[in-house]
Scaffold this motif. Structure first.
Motif, PDB file in Angstrom:
ATOM      1  N   VAL A 380      34.353  47.570  27.681  1.00 55.55           N
ATOM      2  CA  VAL A 380      33.896  46.481  28.545  1.00 55.55           C
ATOM      3  C   VAL A 380      33.545  47.067  29.912  1.00 55.55           C
ATOM      4  O   VAL A 380      34.182  48.023  30.371  1.00 55.55           O
ATOM      5  N   ILE A 381      32.535  46.491  30.558  1.00 52.40           N
ATOM      6  CA  ILE A 381      32.115  46.955  31.886  1.00 52.40           C
ATOM      7  C   ILE A 381      32.244  45.802  32.865  1.00 52.40           C
ATOM      8  O   ILE A 381      31.809  44.678  32.584  1.00 52.40           O
ATOM      9  N   LEU A 382      32.844  46.073  34.010  1.00 56.10           N
ATOM     10  CA  LEU A 382      32.896  45.117  35.116  1.00 56.10           C
ATOM     11  C   LEU A 382      32.033  45.662  36.249  1.00 56.10           C
ATOM     12  O   LEU A 382      32.331  46.728  36.811  1.00 56.10           O
ATOM     13  N   THR A 383      30.974  44.952  36.569  1.00 59.21           N
ATOM     14  CA  THR A 383      30.082  45.345  37.657  1.00 59.21           C
ATOM     15  C   THR A 383      30.347  44.444  38.856  1.00 59.21           C
ATOM     16  O   THR A 383      30.164  43.219  38.769  1.00 59.21           O
ATOM     17  N   ILE A 384      30.784  45.061  39.967  1.00 57.59           N
ATOM     18  CA  ILE A 384      31.136  44.318  41.181  1.00 57.59           C
ATOM     19  C   ILE A 384      30.064  44.580  42.231  1.00 57.59           C
ATOM     20  O   ILE A 384      29.686  45.729  42.482  1.00 57.59           O
ATOM     21  N   HIS A 385      29.599  43.523  42.868  1.00 55.22           N
ATOM     22  CA  HIS A 385      28.532  43.643  43.866  1.00 55.22           C
ATOM     23  C   HIS A 385      28.994  43.084  45.207  1.00 55.22           C
ATOM     24  O   HIS A 385      29.470  41.958  45.301  1.00 55.22           O
ATOM     25  N   ALA A 386      28.884  43.917  46.227  1.00 60.88           N
ATOM     26  CA  ALA A 386      29.079  43.471  47.606  1.00 60.88           C
ATOM     27  C   ALA A 386      27.696  43.459  48.263  1.00 60.88           C
ATOM     28  O   ALA A 386      26.964  44.449  48.183  1.00 60.88           O
ATOM     29  N   PRO A 387      27.290  42.359  48.884  1.00 61.37           N
ATOM     30  CA  PRO A 387      25.904  42.230  49.375  1.00 61.37           C
ATOM     31  C   PRO A 387      25.557  43.247  50.472  1.00 61.37           C
ATOM     32  O   PRO A 387      26.339  43.465  51.399  1.00 61.37           O
ATOM     33  N   THR A 388      24.402  43.872  50.321  1.00 64.20           N
ATOM     34  CA  THR A 388      23.862  44.821  51.310  1.00 64.20           C
ATOM     35  C   THR A 388      22.354  44.621  51.396  1.00 64.20           C
ATOM     36  O   THR A 388      21.747  43.954  50.564  1.00 64.20           O
ATOM     37  N   HIS A 389      21.746  45.269  52.423  1.00 65.17           N
ATOM     38  CA  HIS A 389      20.289  45.222  52.526  1.00 65.17           C
ATOM     39  C   HIS A 389      19.646  45.946  51.355  1.00 65.17           C
ATOM     40  O   HIS A 389      18.581  45.549  50.860  1.00 65.17           O
ATOM     41  N   LYS A 406      20.346  43.309  26.459  1.00 70.85           N
ATOM     42  CA  LYS A 406      20.071  44.369  25.477  1.00 70.85           C
ATOM     43  C   LYS A 406      21.339  45.063  24.993  1.00 70.85           C
ATOM     44  O   LYS A 406      21.299  45.808  24.015  1.00 70.85           O
ATOM     45  N   SER A 407      22.457  44.836  25.691  1.00 71.16           N
ATOM     46  CA  SER A 407      23.666  45.625  25.413  1.00 71.16           C
ATOM     47  C   SER A 407      24.575  44.953  24.391  1.00 71.16           C
ATOM     48  O   SER A 407      24.790  43.738  24.437  1.00 71.16           O
ATOM     49  N   PRO A 408      25.157  45.744  23.470  1.00 70.29           N
ATOM     50  CA  PRO A 408      26.150  45.191  22.546  1.00 70.29           C
ATOM     51  C   PRO A 408      27.527  45.054  23.199  1.00 70.29           C
ATOM     52  O   PRO A 408      28.412  44.414  22.649  1.00 70.29           O
ATOM     53  N   ARG A 409      27.712  45.664  24.373  1.00 74.07           N
ATOM     54  CA  ARG A 409      28.992  45.627  25.072  1.00 74.07           C
ATOM     55  C   ARG A 409      29.144  44.340  25.879  1.00 74.07           C
ATOM     56  O   ARG A 409      28.170  43.706  26.264  1.00 74.07           O
ATOM     57  N   ASN A 410      30.386  43.998  26.151  1.00 74.72           N
ATOM     58  CA  ASN A 410      30.667  42.915  27.085  1.00 74.72           C
ATOM     59  C   ASN A 410      30.499  43.437  28.502  1.00 74.72           C
ATOM     60  O   ASN A 410      31.084  44.472  28.867  1.00 74.72           O
ATOM     61  N   ILE A 411      29.725  42.748  29.304  1.00 72.08           N
ATOM     62  CA  ILE A 411      29.511  43.131  30.701  1.00 72.08           C
ATOM     63  C   ILE A 411      29.856  41.934  31.576  1.00 72.08           C
ATOM     64  O   ILE A 411      29.241  40.867  31.462  1.00 72.08           O
ATOM     65  N   LEU A 412      30.870  42.099  32.424  1.00 70.24           N
ATOM     66  CA  LEU A 412      31.282  41.063  33.355  1.00 70.24           C
ATOM     67  C   LEU A 412      30.687  41.368  34.723  1.00 70.24           C
ATOM     68  O   LEU A 412      30.531  42.530  35.094  1.00 70.24           O
TER      69      LEU A 412
END
Length: 910
Positions: A380-389, A406-412
């Motif tokens: 599983v992948i956790l993608t965290i985003h903090a806002p920037t320019h 497109k991914s077979p994986r779970n992406i949070l």
């Protein structure tokens, strides 16, 4: 009462609403409006004695007898005083399903609600009408285009079923889910639950192919705890089930635990829910996040999480939360590291979590996530985003969504912030991508999936080999309790309690008894060495007898050497008991030799009885000088070795053993064996109400029960059905005369069941399963052998193997019964090399007799037209065989008991 008539709630063809009007605030009017708004396709009618022609265009009648036809479902929104009479009239007109919304906002006291519930129950009883409510919010089923509720808005169609006990929490969930663009397959609250209960609804919903998971909001369990646990266990084997359990309030105060020796009833609920294989969430926030996960995640393939962010601060928050909750960080493969090097800035540490750096662009977010999704070491992948320019929220979400699709994986995803993050979250919601506000929330949601996976693994662990019970000793134990109850007494004397442990091979300290102080002195001389003297009285003869500081009532003196020391200390002890409770409370004295110098670990272990879930096994730190309730852990019996080990590992005892024991494996083995013996005791002795061993000493010599107290009472039922040993039967094979036993299957049979399967010919496998298949997996074997005896039964013929390598399985018959006990479907297979030994007749008769004894109405099965042997056996036993042209099989049916109610006749129709 099972699932009878529940289809009329979930898929009615016609509905009548009582108490509907167009007056502002009319609950019945709101329900009618919602039904129309959801475009309910069936017939709608209203009843109101005011004599309206219609309500929002729906025809309205004065009474039930005026209706053009009787409805499948009646929805009652009338004043409380009219409900019981309406139920009687519905029953008299053969209406079989009624949903009572009355009560929600109009009933303000517990007394009124209770009175309404009782009167409704009495009114429905003669007619067998099913009641949902009172005080429920109604039901929403998008698949049936039905919003039969007072909800302020409709729900979207989805894959999660929501079953609640609070109407207001239900409406809040609907509002939140709508904002997140999350849908449901079913949504309902049960209210008072006078008839249709949690077990029935869980059974019904779990069989729905469009429902992938279940959210259960739970206040308390009423009715049969065994049915509740059984329904949850069955549902959780195929669907992820999450539960929000809240405390029970009475007059504004949280009720204290009613289970002796357990400070909080939540501990027992936790144990019951874990045993059922479901996951519990602690707050409404967590429930909302769980719904996000359930709705948008694919089935979990593993537990290894990769974390990605454009800064190490958020990465650290997520990683800390993951490790503290027992999660696993994925270890990146060398191929993945090599692929990431040209994408990431120079100086990247080549480790998970992955820092994209503050200058990360939307394209870098997407590329790194894509590379990680191809790593076999990442689940599983956790993608965290903090806002920037460099990485605007919406644009980054847009790029990530392309990867997720497109991914077979779970992406949070986690979009931190608010002003610019809201658009990104909404974009992900619309694209059906799981999204969270904080890294911690995202990790918690992931860990719900992990906990479910782990619970299922524990449920499916192959138990250790079965140990034959000492039947003779267990009969003696039953006599001890029977003799005490005949006195009558609701406790065992200390000597009897020690004998009870000895009969179950639990080592117990030698104890000697005296009626007076002179007797104590003489015993001390005979025992020799330093002794301990305990005053026995009406308080400490019962288990879990604690003082106001939660210490056990000691009334004990230790390390007495000389006769004068013994006399002085015992005199003082006797005086103290007499002052507190009076001389009549005294029950003599117990003398034991001291056991010092072995660096013993003191443990508290025993059995208590919960008013909802029945007997529970308790375990934790013990001794007379500690608060034993501070380390109290419980599990529901019956137990196997894997479960006993889980119980020990949950306590501080395990940490001490792991850190300080010279023989940790031996210590764990002895403790788990002892817990299993307590589990056997609970199954064997239904009158056993409570048992406390404190302390149980664990040292280099082994374990030793120093003190024990036992209480007895009325019979109790285990929340989980135990192994039905009374169904075992010894036989001899017809042709060879080989001795064997016919018995219910056990979890311990899994290895032998695999050997049995491997000895079947391809033709036998095809005849049994209707297709050719490979070797069954551990998960399949576990589901075949670790069965819920309340829902299905499998009998095997077991015999000592001819090569002397232990028992082997010769044949098996399985019967699975529907929740309403109408039909039971059988399947049978015999080893090819044992054809002609009469095993088919033996197993089928065993299955038939069992189903008949359970009052099942019909037993049925199907076989291929080419399986002439099975068809002949069925006819010989009294089945009626007919060819099913649609399925191209031969159906075999036999009536076992006659139906007595209309709904039973209906269910038996083809």
């Amino acid at each position: 009462m099972g699932t009878k008539y529940l289809k009329r709630f979930f898929k009615p063809k016609s509905i009548v609403v009582f108490g509907a009007s167009e007056k502002p605030g009319s609950m019945g009017g709101i329900v009618v409006h919602n039904l129309l708004d959801s475009k309910f396709p069936g017939l709608l009618m209203c009843i109101n004695p005011e004599g309206y022609d219609n309500v929002y265009g729906v025809p309205c009648y004065k009474s039930i007898s005026d209706l053009p036809e009787m409805p499948d479902l009646a929805i009652i929104c009338s004043p409380p005083g009219t409900v019981s009479d309406i139920i009687r009239k519905l029953g008299a007109h053969s209406v079989k399903a009624a949903m009572i919304l009355t009560g929600g906002l109009s009933i303000t006291t517990n007394l009124e609600a209770s009175t309404l519930s009782e009167s409704v129950k009495e009114a429905a009883k003669p007619y067998g009408i099913r009641i949902l409510g009172p005080d429920c919010m109604g039901m929403l089923v998008p698949g049936s285009s039905m919003n039969a509720s007072y909800s302020h808005m409709n729900i979207q169609k989805g894959k999660v079923a929501y079953i609640g006990q609070s109407g207001m929490l239900g409406t809040a969930m609907i509002d939140w889910a709508s904002g997140q663009e999350i849908g449901f397959s079913h949504f309902l609250t049960l209210g008072g639950g006078v008839d249709v209960d949690l077990s029935s609804v869980i059974d019904y919903v779990s069989k729905d192919q469009y429902t992938h998971s279940i959210l259960l909001q739970l206040v308390s369990v009423s009715g049969s705890a065994r049915n509740f646990i059984s329904a949850l266990r069955a549902a959780s084997r195929n669907k992820l089930v999450l539960v929000l359990k809240s405390g029970v309030f009475s007059d504004g105060v949280v009720q204290k635990s009613r289970t002796p020796g357990i400070p909080d009833e939540d501990i027992v609920y936790d144990a019951a829910l874990r045993r059922a294989g479901v996951v519990r969430v602690g707050t409404s926030d967590q429930l909302f996040n769980a719904l996000e996960t359930l709705s948008r995640m694919k089935p979990l393939r593993g537990e290894r999480l990769a974390i990605v962010c454009n800064g190490m601060g958020p990465n650290a928050l997520a990683t800390d939360r993951l490790l503290k909750t027992g999660g696993k960080l994925a270890r990146l493969s060398q191929e993945t590291i090599a692929a990431l090097v040209p994408v990431l800035p120079a100086g990247w540490n080549e480790k998970n979590p992955v820092d994209l750096c503050a200058d990360a662009t939307p394209e870098r977010f997407a590329k790194v996530t894509e590379i990680l999704s191809k790593d076999k070491e990442v689940d599983v992948i956790l993608t965290i985003h903090a806002p920037t320019h460099s990485a605007p929220s919406f644009e980054t979400a847009d790029e990530l969504i392309k990867v997720v699709r497109k991914s077979p994986r779970n992406i949070l995803t986690c979009w931190m912030g608010r002003a610019t993050a809201i658009a990104a979250r909404n974009h992900c919601n619309s694209a059906n991508v799981a999204t969270f506000i904080t890294p911690e929330e995202a990790v918690d949601a992931f860990m719900y999936m992990v906990e479910y996976r782990r619970n299922q693994e524990v449920m499916r662990q192959t138990p250790a080999s079965y140990i034959e019970q000492n039947t003779q000793n267990h009969q003696k134990a039953k006599k001890i309790i029977a003799d005490a109850m005949a006195v009558p007494r609701n406790y065992l004397k200390h000597s009897e309690a020690c004998s009870l442990l000895d009969l179950y091979d639990i080592p117990v300290q030698n104890s000697y008894y005296a009626d007076d102080i002179d007797g104590v002195v003489e015993l001390a001389k005979e025992v020799g060495g330093p002794v301990a003297v305990k005053a026995l009285h009406q308080k400490n003869i019962y288990p879990f007898s604690y003082d106001d500081q939660l210490f056990q009532r000691r009334d004990l003196v230790q390390d007495l050497n000389s006769p004068s020391d013994v006399r002085y200390a015992t005199n003082k002890l006797a005086y103290g008991v007499s002052e507190r409770m009076g001389e009549e409370a005294s029950m003599g004295f117990c003398v034991q030799q001291m056991k010092r110098g072995f660096q013993s670990l003191q443990i508290n272990v025993g059995v208590s009885r919960d008013p909802t879930f029945g007997p529970v096994i308790v375990f934790g730190m013990g001794g007379f000088t500690v608060d034993v309730l501070a380390d109290r852990h419980v599990m529901l019996p019956p137990m196997n070795k894997a479960l006993a080990k889980e119980l020990v590992k949950s306590s501080r005892v395990y940490k001490i053993i792991k850190e300080h024991s010279f023989q940790p494996e031996r210590d764990m083995e002895q403790l788990t064996d002892m817990i299993l013996k307590l589990s056997e005791m609970v199954v064997d002795l239904p009158h056993l109400k409570g048992l406390e061993i404190n302390p149980l000493l664990l040292n280099k010599l082994g374990i030793l029960a120093v003190d024990v107290a036992v209480s007895i009472g009325e019979k109790s039922e285990l929340a989980i059905s135990p192994y039905p040993g009374d169904l075992e039967e010894r036989i001899a094979l017809k042709r060879s005369g080989r001795p064997a036993v016919v018995r219910p299957i056990r979890g311990e049979d899994e290895p032998r069941h695999l050997e049995f399967y491997n000895k079947l010919s391809p033709e036998s496998i095809r005849m049994r399963y209707f297709y050719s298949r490979g070797v069954p997996s551990h998960q399949e074997l576990a589901s075949w052998t670790q069965i819920d005896y309340d829902r299905e039964m499998a009998f095997i013929v077991s015999a000592p193997s001819l090569d002397g390598k232990g028992p082997e399985t010769l044949g098996v018959v399985r019967v699975v019964t529907d929740p309403d006990n109408i039909k039971s479907e059988f399947s049978i297979v015999i080893r090819d090399d044992l054809q002609g030994e009469g095993l088919g007749v033996i197993l089928m008769r065993k299955a038939i007799d069992y189903c008949r004894s359970q009052h099942t109405l019909m037993i049925e099965g199907s076989t291929l037209p080419t399986n002439k042997g099975m068809q002949g056996l069925a006819m010989k036993l009294g089945f009626t065989n007919t060819f099913n042209m649609e399925e191209e099989v031969v159906d075999m049916k036999m009536m076992l008991n006659e139906p007595v109610e209309d709904w039973q006749f209906t269910r038996l129709q083809p």
